[in-house]
Write an enzyme that holds these catalytic residues in place. Structure first.
Site, short mmCIF file in Angstrom:
data_model
loop_
_atom_site.label_atom_id
_atom_site.label_comp_id
_atom_site.label_asym_id
_atom_site.label_seq_id
_atom_site.Cartn_x
_atom_site.Cartn_y
_atom_site.Cartn_z
N LYS A 82 -3.79 3.85 12.69
CA LYS A 82 -2.47 3.96 12.04
C LYS A 82 -1.38 3.89 13.11
O LYS A 82 -1.54 4.46 14.20
CB LYS A 82 -2.42 5.30 11.29
CG LYS A 82 -1.17 5.52 10.45
CD LYS A 82 -1.27 6.85 9.69
CE LYS A 82 -0.08 7.12 8.81
NZ LYS A 82 -0.20 8.40 8.07
N SER A 157 0.50 8.27 3.18
CA SER A 157 1.22 7.26 3.95
C SER A 157 0.30 6.35 4.79
O SER A 157 0.77 5.34 5.30
CB SER A 157 2.21 7.96 4.89
OG SER A 157 1.51 8.75 5.84
N SER A 181 -1.99 12.37 3.57
CA SER A 181 -1.84 10.94 3.86
C SER A 181 -3.11 10.18 4.22
O SER A 181 -3.09 8.96 4.26
CB SER A 181 -0.81 10.73 4.96
OG SER A 181 0.47 10.78 4.38
N1 GLN Z 1 3.01 12.38 0.88
C1 GLN Z 1 3.27 13.45 1.79
C2 GLN Z 1 4.67 13.33 2.34
O1 GLN Z 1 5.34 12.47 1.94
C3 GLN Z 1 2.23 13.48 2.86
C4 GLN Z 1 2.51 12.68 4.06
C5 GLN Z 1 1.48 12.81 5.14
O2 GLN Z 1 0.43 13.42 4.96
N2 GLN Z 1 1.80 12.25 6.29
O3 GLN Z 1 5.09 14.08 3.15
#
Ligand code: GLN
Length: 479
Positions: A82, A157, A181
């Site tokens: 990532k 994400s 994420s």
């Molecule tokens: N969807 C969550 C957020 O928007 C998780 C994001 C993540 O785990 N990086 O913060």
């Protein structure tokens, strides 16, 4: 001859084929690169791809490896990373304009460990800017599509990592999981995604979003593949003071172990907001597991209903502080101005997207004098209650099963202007981050309208082995 479908195999199958001298290392790389070339234009899973480097490394392995009995677990396996995790001498953009030209001078510890385990880093994957989001639509480099249906989001994400694993543009991938994420896109794309216990994998070289929640996690085609990656990256690191200093046991996944497990089902789970079709798939899966495990038991996690509110207060507060470093002076983009204050302001205005700005503003507010106790302080107290709920529940069970997400994948553009709806999709994933414990998402045996349903298995701190064993038992249901 190159086998064009080698990229569709798992890490362990490829490892054995190499070991038995059925294929060469370069066969795997050529197969993966061919797939990337045919698919990634549609999917946009990669921000950068290291074709030449990867081929050279594989060709080199073909020439140099003589002892096939002692191959390392990830020898020659192409792994994607990532793009908020540093790879030496490569771009690390975080999907943001502010870091669009930033080249990392060092490897993240997880990446260094992957390299030591023999992996070939094949490229950097797309993400919501600074890992803030659940759809991989907010990247400066454009949205990623779900390989199952290109009109749909891949989740987020780490949507790029999940998508490339799904279409076999990498055999496995690293993601980051602050509030879900790794698990969320794994659920939307129908792959496995493991979020380790907080501190089990070093955060050194993972660009900080919310430091008390951030984890580096693994995505793979199967639970076993995530275990192989996890085995390689876990462990104490003197560069990250929050890593756990206990020995790492090499996990070999065994679904038969679940005969000793009691599976906990939180009674709060089947509540408002959960798609009824998902609830049904989860119930069917649990009924199937009943035959193999010791017991299925109702448990209670009464405070998890506050998880989304608690998570967003904490992650925004920490993000507002962590992202202060992008000021146009130290890293990346600089919008020149004669006044220093304007240089900061204009760089940040041009460099960050709307969602990142929203979080910096709300986070700063929540930490400000007069509001700190009310917001950040209260959130920390509720976080503690959520952790206590899990401590209590794990007295009665070994693993806890829930859905990973309350809804199925949605169309690109459908939720982007409704941040609250997007945040509510994190209801099942954020509790594990708040409690610092481990959880995995694997696809349920049944799909709905072709879309996978993610099943989340949560375990106590350092309970990776038991959740991986349970995940494998779920994968075996329809075999
Ligand atoms: N969807 C969550 C957020 O928007 C998780 C994001 C993540 O785990 N990086 O913060």
């Amino acid at each position: 001859m190159i086998n064009p479908d080698l990229c569709d195999l798992t890490i362990s199958v490829l490892h054995n084929k190499i070991k038995n001298r059925e294929i060469k290392f370069s066969d795997i790389i050529f197969s993966v690169i061919k797939r990337v070339k045919s698919e990634d234009q549609k999917i946009n899973g990669y921000i950068s791809i290291f074709e030449e480097d990867a081929i050279n490394q594989a060709v080199d392995l073909d020439k140099t490896i003589k002892n096939f009995e002692q191959l390392k677990p990830l020898s020659g396996i192409p792994i994607a990373v990532k793009d908020n995790i540093c790879v030496k001498d490569k771009l690390t953009t975080c999907g943001s304009k502010i870091l669009a030209n930033f080249i990392s001078p060092y490897d993240a510890t997880a990446v260094a460990k992957l390299k030591v385990a023999g992996a070939i880093i094949i490229g950097k994957t797309n993400l919501d800017e600074f890992a803030m989001g659940s759809s991989t639509e907010t990247s400066y480099f454009g949205p990623t599509s779900n390989p199952i249906d290109n009109r749909y989001v891949p989740g987020g994400s780490s949507g790029g990592s999940a998508a490339v694993v799904k279409y076999s543009g990498a055999i496995g991938a690293l993601g980051s999981d602050t509030g879900g994420s790794v698990r969320h896109p794994a659920a939307f794309c129908g792959v496995a995604g493991l979020k380790p216990t907080y501190g089990r994998v070093s955060r050194y070289g993972l660009v900080a979003f919310a430091s008390s929640l951030d984890c580096v996690g693994a995505l793979g085609k199967t639970a076993e593949d995530t275990a192989i990656i996890f085995n390689a990256i876990a462990g104490y690191d003197e560069m990250d003071a929050t890593t756990i200093n206990t020995p790492v046991k090499n996990i070999s996944v065994d679904s038969n172990a679940i005969k000793k497990y009691t599976i906990g089902i939180p009674k709060e789970v089947f509540a408002e907001g959960l798609d009824g079709r998902i609830a049904k798939v989860i119930e069917d899966t649990i009924n199937n597991l009943r035959k193999r495990c010791r017991n299925v038991k109702e448990v209670s996690l009464p405070n998890t209903k506050y998880a989304v509110a608690t998570y967003y207060l904490i992650c925004m507060a920490e993000a507002s502080s962590n992202l202060a470093r992008y000021d146009g002076v130290k890293y990346g983009l600089r919008v020149s101005s004669s006044e220093l204050k304007d240089l900061y302001a204009q760089t940040r205005d041009e460099g960050f997207n709307t969602e990142v700005k929203r979080r910096i503003l709300i986070g700063t507010y929540g930490l400000s004098k007069g509001y700190y106790d009310e917001y950040y302080g209260t959130a920390q107290k509720v976080r503690n209650l959520i952790k206590q709920d899990f401590d209590q529940a794990f007295k009665d069970c070994d693993v806890i099963i829930t859905p990973t997400t309350p809804v199925l994948p949605f169309k690109l553009g459908e939720q982007i202007s409704d941040p609250l709806a997007m945040y509510l999709g994190d209801i099942f994933t954020t509790p594990a981050n708040l409690a610092g414990i481990t959880a995995i998402s694997v696809p349920a045996p049944l799909t709905i309208d072709n879309f996978p349903v993610g099943i989340q298995i949560t375990g106590p701190a350092l309970g990776e082995e038991q959740i991986l064993n349970t995940a494998k038992a779920i994968e075996e249901i329809n075999e």
